[in-house]
Design a protein around this motif. Structure first.
Motif, PDB file in Angstrom:
ATOM      1  N   PRO A 233      49.601   5.765 -76.187  1.00  0.00           N
ATOM      2  CA  PRO A 233      49.918   4.433 -75.666  1.00  0.00           C
ATOM      3  C   PRO A 233      50.338   4.499 -74.220  1.00  0.00           C
ATOM      4  CG  PRO A 233      51.732   5.264 -76.989  1.00  0.00           C
ATOM      5  CD  PRO A 233      50.622   6.266 -77.116  1.00  0.00           C
ATOM      6  N   ALA A 234      50.288   3.326 -73.561  1.00  0.00           N
ATOM      7  CA  ALA A 234      50.738   3.268 -72.167  1.00  0.00           C
ATOM      8  C   ALA A 234      52.223   3.580 -72.114  1.00  0.00           C
ATOM      9  CB  ALA A 234      50.470   1.881 -71.580  1.00  0.00           C
ATOM     10  N   ARG A 235      52.565   4.575 -71.311  1.00  0.00           N
ATOM     11  CA  ARG A 235      53.956   4.997 -71.199  1.00  0.00           C
ATOM     12  C   ARG A 235      54.189   5.592 -69.826  1.00  0.00           C
ATOM     13  NH1 ARG A 235      51.901   9.195 -74.657  1.00  0.00           N
ATOM     14  NH2 ARG A 235      52.863   8.244 -76.471  1.00  0.00           N
ATOM     15  N   GLU A 236      55.409   5.961 -69.573  1.00  0.00           N
ATOM     16  CA  GLU A 236      55.705   6.593 -68.305  1.00  0.00           C
ATOM     17  C   GLU A 236      54.953   7.915 -68.198  1.00  0.00           C
ATOM     18  OE1 GLU A 236      59.919   6.207 -66.805  1.00  0.00           O
ATOM     19  OE2 GLU A 236      60.211   5.993 -68.951  1.00  0.00           O
ATOM     20  N   PRO A 237      54.451   8.253 -67.039  1.00  0.00           N
ATOM     21  CA  PRO A 237      53.761   9.511 -66.863  1.00  0.00           C
ATOM     22  C   PRO A 237      54.640  10.696 -67.234  1.00  0.00           C
ATOM     23  CG  PRO A 237      53.441   8.088 -64.961  1.00  0.00           C
ATOM     24  CD  PRO A 237      54.479   7.457 -65.819  1.00  0.00           C
ATOM     25  N   VAL A 238      54.000  11.772 -67.648  1.00  0.00           N
ATOM     26  CA  VAL A 238      54.729  12.976 -68.032  1.00  0.00           C
ATOM     27  C   VAL A 238      55.609  13.465 -66.891  1.00  0.00           C
ATOM     28  CG1 VAL A 238      54.482  15.377 -68.735  1.00  0.00           C
ATOM     29  CG2 VAL A 238      52.958  13.647 -69.683  1.00  0.00           C
ATOM     30  N   ASP A 239      55.095  13.390 -65.676  1.00  0.00           N
ATOM     31  CA  ASP A 239      55.869  13.852 -64.528  1.00  0.00           C
ATOM     32  C   ASP A 239      57.155  13.053 -64.363  1.00  0.00           C
ATOM     33  OD1 ASP A 239      53.883  15.666 -64.018  1.00  0.00           O
ATOM     34  OD2 ASP A 239      52.814  14.332 -62.647  1.00  0.00           O
ATOM     35  N   ASP A 240      57.114  11.747 -64.638  1.00  0.00           N
ATOM     36  CA  ASP A 240      58.314  10.916 -64.520  1.00  0.00           C
ATOM     37  C   ASP A 240      59.349  11.301 -65.576  1.00  0.00           C
ATOM     38  OD1 ASP A 240      57.100   9.613 -62.483  1.00  0.00           O
ATOM     39  OD2 ASP A 240      56.429   7.912 -63.683  1.00  0.00           O
ATOM     40  N   LEU A 241      58.884  11.589 -66.796  1.00  0.00           N
ATOM     41  CA  LEU A 241      59.803  11.968 -67.856  1.00  0.00           C
ATOM     42  C   LEU A 241      60.492  13.286 -67.530  1.00  0.00           C
ATOM     43  CD1 LEU A 241      57.666  11.038 -70.996  1.00  0.00           C
ATOM     44  CD2 LEU A 241      59.523   9.743 -69.965  1.00  0.00           C
TER      45      LEU A 241
ATOM     46  N   GLU B 259      52.679  -3.641 -68.561  1.00  0.00           N
ATOM     47  CA  GLU B 259      52.816  -2.471 -69.417  1.00  0.00           C
ATOM     48  C   GLU B 259      52.586  -1.201 -68.589  1.00  0.00           C
ATOM     49  OE1 GLU B 259      51.208  -0.932 -73.782  1.00  0.00           O
ATOM     50  OE2 GLU B 259      50.054  -2.391 -72.635  1.00  0.00           O
ATOM     51  N   GLY B 260      53.490  -0.255 -68.704  1.00  0.00           N
ATOM     52  CA  GLY B 260      53.368   0.981 -67.945  1.00  0.00           C
ATOM     53  C   GLY B 260      53.765   0.866 -66.493  1.00  0.00           C
ATOM     54  N   LEU B 261      54.357  -0.284 -66.107  1.00  0.00           N
ATOM     55  CA  LEU B 261      54.769  -0.480 -64.715  1.00  0.00           C
ATOM     56  C   LEU B 261      56.149   0.153 -64.528  1.00  0.00           C
ATOM     57  CD1 LEU B 261      53.955  -1.804 -62.028  1.00  0.00           C
ATOM     58  CD2 LEU B 261      55.175  -3.846 -62.768  1.00  0.00           C
ATOM     59  N   THR B 262      56.156   1.446 -64.194  1.00  0.00           N
ATOM     60  CA  THR B 262      57.400   2.177 -64.020  1.00  0.00           C
ATOM     61  C   THR B 262      57.985   1.914 -62.643  1.00  0.00           C
ATOM     62  OG1 THR B 262      56.097   4.098 -63.329  1.00  0.00           O
ATOM     63  CG2 THR B 262      56.724   3.966 -65.644  1.00  0.00           C
ATOM     64  N   GLN B 263      59.208   2.384 -62.438  1.00  0.00           N
ATOM     65  CA  GLN B 263      59.930   2.053 -61.209  1.00  0.00           C
ATOM     66  C   GLN B 263      59.364   2.737 -59.974  1.00  0.00           C
ATOM     67  OE1 GLN B 263      64.205   2.422 -61.395  1.00  0.00           O
ATOM     68  NE2 GLN B 263      64.311   0.265 -61.938  1.00  0.00           N
ATOM     69  N   ASP B 264      58.515   3.716 -60.151  1.00  0.00           N
ATOM     70  CA  ASP B 264      57.941   4.386 -58.985  1.00  0.00           C
ATOM     71  C   ASP B 264      56.634   3.752 -58.541  1.00  0.00           C
ATOM     72  OD1 ASP B 264      56.726   5.428 -61.393  1.00  0.00           O
ATOM     73  OD2 ASP B 264      55.691   6.839 -60.074  1.00  0.00           O
ATOM     74  N   VAL B 265      56.149   2.746 -59.278  1.00  0.00           N
ATOM     75  CA  VAL B 265      54.886   2.090 -58.934  1.00  0.00           C
ATOM     76  C   VAL B 265      55.155   1.001 -57.906  1.00  0.00           C
ATOM     77  CG1 VAL B 265      52.916   0.782 -59.798  1.00  0.00           C
ATOM     78  CG2 VAL B 265      53.929   2.578 -61.216  1.00  0.00           C
TER      79      VAL B 265
ATOM     80  N   TYR C 241      50.775 -16.692 -61.912  1.00  0.00           N
ATOM     81  CA  TYR C 241      50.401 -15.424 -62.550  1.00  0.00           C
ATOM     82  C   TYR C 241      51.262 -14.264 -62.062  1.00  0.00           C
ATOM     83  CZ  TYR C 241      47.267 -11.756 -64.324  1.00  0.00           C
ATOM     84  OH  TYR C 241      46.737 -10.671 -64.975  1.00  0.00           O
ATOM     85  N   VAL C 242      51.651 -14.294 -60.795  1.00  0.00           N
ATOM     86  CA  VAL C 242      52.353 -13.146 -60.213  1.00  0.00           C
ATOM     87  C   VAL C 242      53.871 -13.332 -60.170  1.00  0.00           C
ATOM     88  CG1 VAL C 242      50.334 -12.589 -58.827  1.00  0.00           C
ATOM     89  CG2 VAL C 242      52.139 -13.984 -57.819  1.00  0.00           C
ATOM     90  N   LEU C 243      54.359 -14.575 -60.231  1.00  0.00           N
ATOM     91  CA  LEU C 243      55.801 -14.807 -60.132  1.00  0.00           C
ATOM     92  C   LEU C 243      56.602 -14.082 -61.216  1.00  0.00           C
ATOM     93  CD1 LEU C 243      56.651 -18.461 -59.035  1.00  0.00           C
ATOM     94  CD2 LEU C 243      57.388 -16.315 -58.009  1.00  0.00           C
ATOM     95  N   PRO C 244      56.193 -14.121 -62.507  1.00  0.00           N
ATOM     96  CA  PRO C 244      56.978 -13.407 -63.517  1.00  0.00           C
ATOM     97  C   PRO C 244      57.070 -11.909 -63.245  1.00  0.00           C
ATOM     98  CG  PRO C 244      55.450 -14.938 -64.557  1.00  0.00           C
ATOM     99  CD  PRO C 244      55.082 -14.877 -63.112  1.00  0.00           C
ATOM    100  N   VAL C 245      56.011 -11.340 -62.668  1.00  0.00           N
ATOM    101  CA  VAL C 245      56.043  -9.916 -62.325  1.00  0.00           C
ATOM    102  C   VAL C 245      57.144  -9.656 -61.307  1.00  0.00           C
ATOM    103  CG1 VAL C 245      54.732  -7.999 -61.348  1.00  0.00           C
ATOM    104  CG2 VAL C 245      53.577  -9.675 -62.806  1.00  0.00           C
TER     105      VAL C 245
END
Length: 653
Positions: free
Chosen positions: A84-92, A474-480, A493-497
């Protein structure tokens, strides 16, 4: 083998086979029974061998086709559950190695760089809008590649497994020079007809709003609409070729004429075949944008499309009921889709109504705000709270306005952040521009009600159906890093993001920016509360807001709001044009420059671009994002060139 007393005995090929001399009937799935042994002349018997062998092979090939489709879906579905979409292994790994709230990213691993490089390279080549836009519309190269693969796959199954030849056979009771010419045109015409039947349930699957395909793949139903349209075109071509083939056979190759033609064309299955083809051609004509826009209107087209499609499937059953194994599932899928929509609506609106103090069905009462705009179309904002589960950011609802038509609903994306309050309600906020049809009717109703009510506010009731679509964060981690590009009401469409991002923990190395093009400076009032929150909370995140006023004579200016850590700048870039100028629609921010500058200034991490606006803007955005993707640079560890696009056609890259 079947005896001659079989009630299902089929005599549709009695001009070829002699049923009166048959000792047994051999069943063939999806086709006419075959007389065994063959009592015709040797040429006709050889031809019948080819016909039945080709049909049996064709049924096998349709099974292989559907096994391929189901196999792809099975692998896709399992892959989504296992990975599933998740944080990249490097981030973990980084989070495990440090206690800091914003950990230092380690050097990307070999696996991470490999997957990132492949994905970036694919986006670079397949994300831009496909060529021949007048034919394929504003779709991506990927959609065109998928269509080409599907067409090629069907073309292979259309020709393999058929013995091609010609058999000249005598006719009993006719002079020696009056002969039948039998060719492989008949088996081939039957093959493309079988494939047209086999594609019917797939076309229905592509069109379903309550999409099984979306549930399995995670791809929103809107992304399948292009394939639904072109699968229908393939079915039309197959049906035309099937019909043309048998018209040539029965009207020219078989003798004597016109006796053979006259006898064949009045048979019930032939009549139903012509009816089905006529309905299919009518469906094709009614799908043209010019016809929908200038003659039928979208709502009439949609309802007529449903009716004609179901009658078309019924006509197919009348034409060749032995292949209803492909048609009945299509009807079932359509009925299930419609029932599921009603169930969704009932789940949202049926229950205990706190305001009325009763159980039952109740619509949602929305507060309406109105902005008059005679040039570009009036704008309406709706705000209300509804008791329900929170949806995912990026999902949309279909809204039916009770003061308009109960038979029409329109898709709208909430601009509000989906959060449940202490009584279980979620706030909904919508903005739409009323250019015509149902939205224009509702805008006029709201305008008239506001004129009559002195307090300057009014309400209107809506019925919700949804949510539909996928979670775009989904999968939008803090480093993105995040760039949002919107045009007009596409801001919803973009305001909630952005609202979600500014409420998260601060990452000083993260870059966030909004580029919004509006017609008039007054348009900022649509989302003033949300913009104020972005200004207030976005300061700590370094959020930059750039608003382009494209069709109004105002002096350019810059407003700056300071925060505790960083400033939020709001650049109002004006492309001044005179009222009524033909160039006003083209005056907007350079999307390519905006994307290039954003990526160039990224410090670390990948980039995700969210876009919503007119098709021309999305087309430019796809091109810009595709050009910034570079597999070779991602492989070298430059993650900023791993640029994904999420736009309002719900096709994520």
């Amino acid at each position: 083998m079947e005896s001659l007393t079989t009630p299902n005995s089929i005599l549709r090929r009695q001009h070829i086979q002699n049923f009166s001399e048959a000792s047994q009937l051999e069943p063939h799935w999806g086709y006419a029974y075959r007389v065994v042994p063959c009592t015709n002349d040797p040429g006709s018997c050889a031809y019948l061998d080819v016909v039945y062998d080709a049909h049996d092979a064709g049924m096998l090939y349709t099974g292989i086709f559907w096994a391929t489709v189901l196999g792809i879906l099975l692998i896709w579905g399992i892959g989504r559950r296992v990975f599933p979409a998740r944080e990249p292994v490097d981030d973990l790994l980084a989070q495990l190695s440090t206690n800091e709230s914003t950990p230092q990213r380690p050097k990307p691993s070999f696996l991470s760089r490999s997957f990132g490089a492949v994905a970036s390279s694919l986006r670079h080549h397949l994300l831009p809008t496909a060529p021949l836009r007048t034919i394929f519309g504003h779709t991506t190269r990927l959609q065109l590649v998928i269509l080409a693969v599907l067409t090629s796959y069907l073309s292979i199954w259309s020709f393999v497994g058929i013995v091609y030849g010609k058999w000249v056979t005598p006719i009993k009771g006719q002079p020696a020079d009056v002969v039948n010419t039998r060719t492989s045109l008949g088996p081939w015409a039957d093959r493309v007809g079988v494939l047209a039947y086999a594609l019917t349930p797939l076309s229905v699957l592509f069109a379903a709003r309550e999409s099984i395909l979306s549930a399995v793949t995670g791809v929103p139903y809107t992304s399948f609409m292009f394939l639904h349209k072109w699968t229908g075109y393939i079915i039309l071509v197959q049906s035309l070729l099937h019909t043309l083939g048998w018209v040539l056979i029965e009207g020219w190759l078989y003798k004597p004429q016109p006796d053979v033609w006259n006898k064949w064309v009045v048979q019930e299955y032939a009549i139903w075949g012509f009816v089905a083809l006529g309905l299919l051609v009518l469906l094709w004509i009614c799908s043209f944008q010019w016809v929908v826009k200038n003659i039928t209107g979208y709502e009439f087209f949609r309802k007529a499309h449903y009716v004609m499609a179901m009658v078309y499937i019924g006509a197919l059953i009348g034409h060749w009921e032995e292949l209803q194994c492909f048609l009945v599932p299509g009807i079932v899928l359509w009925v299930v889709d419609r029932l599921a929509r009603l169930v969704r609506m009932g789940m949202l609106h049926c229950g205990y109504q706190r305001k009325e103090g009763r159980w039952g069905f109740s619509s949602a009462e929305a507060e309406a705000k109105f902005w008059k705009d005679e040039r570009f179309g009036d704008v309406v904002r709706l705000d209300f709270e509804h008791h329900q589960k929170a949806w995912s950011i990026g999902q949309h609802f279909f809204l039916c306005f009770t003061e308009g038509s109960l038979w029409q609903s329109h898709p709208f994306t909430p601009l509000s952040l989906p959060q449940i309050n202490n009584v279980g309600d979620v706030k909904h906020s919508y903005i739409f521009r009323a250019k015509g049809g149902e939205t224009r009717k509702i805008a006029r109703v709201i305008e008239e009600k506001l004129k009559e009510q002195k307090e300057g506010r009014t309400t209107t009731n809506v019925v919700l159906q949804g949510p539909y679509g996928e979670n775009i964060v989904e999968g939008l981690t803090q480093d993105v890093n995040v760039l949002c590009v919107a045009g007009g009401t596409g801001i919803t469409y973009v305001l909630p993001v952005l609202l979600r991002l500014v409420r998260e923990k601060v990452n000083p190395d993260r870059k966030i920016e909004l580029v919004w093009a509006v017609k008039r400076k007054q348009d900022l009032e649509w989302v003033e509360p949300e913009l104020e929150e972005l200004r207030r909370l976005g300061a700590a995140h370094g959020l930059q807001i750039r608003i382009f006023v494209t069709a109004e004579d105002v002096a350019p200016g810059v407003r700056t709001t300071t925060g505790d850590e960083k400033k939020v700048s709001e650049d109002v870039d004006t492309k001044s044009v005179s009222v009524g100028s033909d160039e006003s629609q083209n005056q907007r921010p350079d999307v390519n420059v905006a994307v290039n500058e954003f990526v160039a200034n990224v410090a670390q991490g990948s980039t995700r671009v969210f876009g919503s606006g007119p098709p021309s803007m999305i087309t430019e955005l796809r091109e810009a994002v595709a050009q910034r993707n570079s597999g070779s640079k991602v492989w070298k560890g430059e993650g900023r060139f791993d640029v994904r696009l999420v736009c309002d056609d719900r096709l994520e890259w």
